[in-house]
Design a protein around this motif. Structure first.
Motif, PDB file in Angstrom:
ATOM      1  N   LEU A  55       0.823  -1.207   0.000  1.00  0.00           N
ATOM      2  CA  LEU A  55       0.000   0.000   0.000  1.00  0.00           C
ATOM      3  C   LEU A  55       0.861   1.262   0.000  1.00  0.00           C
ATOM      4  N   ARG A  56       1.841   1.279   0.846  1.00  0.00           N
ATOM      5  CA  ARG A  56       2.643   2.486   1.049  1.00  0.00           C
ATOM      6  C   ARG A  56       3.682   2.683  -0.059  1.00  0.00           C
ATOM      7  N   ASP A  57       4.466   1.657  -0.321  1.00  0.00           N
ATOM      8  CA  ASP A  57       5.629   1.814  -1.184  1.00  0.00           C
ATOM      9  C   ASP A  57       5.327   1.579  -2.667  1.00  0.00           C
ATOM     10  N   LYS A  58       4.635   0.514  -2.960  1.00  0.00           N
ATOM     11  CA  LYS A  58       4.430   0.157  -4.363  1.00  0.00           C
ATOM     12  C   LYS A  58       3.248   0.885  -4.987  1.00  0.00           C
ATOM     13  N   LEU A  59       2.200   1.120  -4.222  1.00  0.00           N
ATOM     14  CA  LEU A  59       1.005   1.749  -4.776  1.00  0.00           C
ATOM     15  C   LEU A  59       0.835   3.189  -4.320  1.00  0.00           C
ATOM     16  N   ASP A  60       1.732   3.670  -3.464  1.00  0.00           N
ATOM     17  CA  ASP A  60       1.687   5.038  -2.949  1.00  0.00           C
ATOM     18  C   ASP A  60       0.284   5.393  -2.443  1.00  0.00           C
ATOM     19  N   CYS A  61      -0.296   4.462  -1.684  1.00  0.00           N
ATOM     20  CA  CYS A  61      -1.656   4.609  -1.183  1.00  0.00           C
ATOM     21  C   CYS A  61      -1.631   5.049   0.272  1.00  0.00           C
ATOM     22  N   LYS A  62      -2.371   6.098   0.570  1.00  0.00           N
ATOM     23  CA  LYS A  62      -2.435   6.596   1.941  1.00  0.00           C
ATOM     24  C   LYS A  62      -3.823   6.415   2.544  1.00  0.00           C
TER      25      LYS A  62
END
Length: 64
Positions: free
Chosen positions: A49-56
């Protein structure tokens, strides 16, 4: 609102395809992120979520 649990580690393209589907559901307005519980390996899902998809988005992750 109803909460749903999703087995994020099941399937041929998991967990990426499952997580991307959850993100799309939120972006389309079908669900709110806190109402989706992703079930699987916590560290792997959080990293994706955080690193690969840049999802917050504030998804709940249940370690399994």
């Amino acid at each position: 609102m109803t909460r749903i649990a999703i087995d994020a580690m099941g399937g041929d393209n998991a967990p990426r395809a499952i997580v991307e589907g959850a993100i799309q559901a939120v972006e389309r307005g079908d669900m709110q992120a806190p109402d989706i519980v992703l079930i699987g390996m916590h560290d792997d899902l959080r990293s994706m979520l955080r690193d690969k998809l840049d999802c917050k988005l504030p998804f709940t992750i249940q370690n399994a």
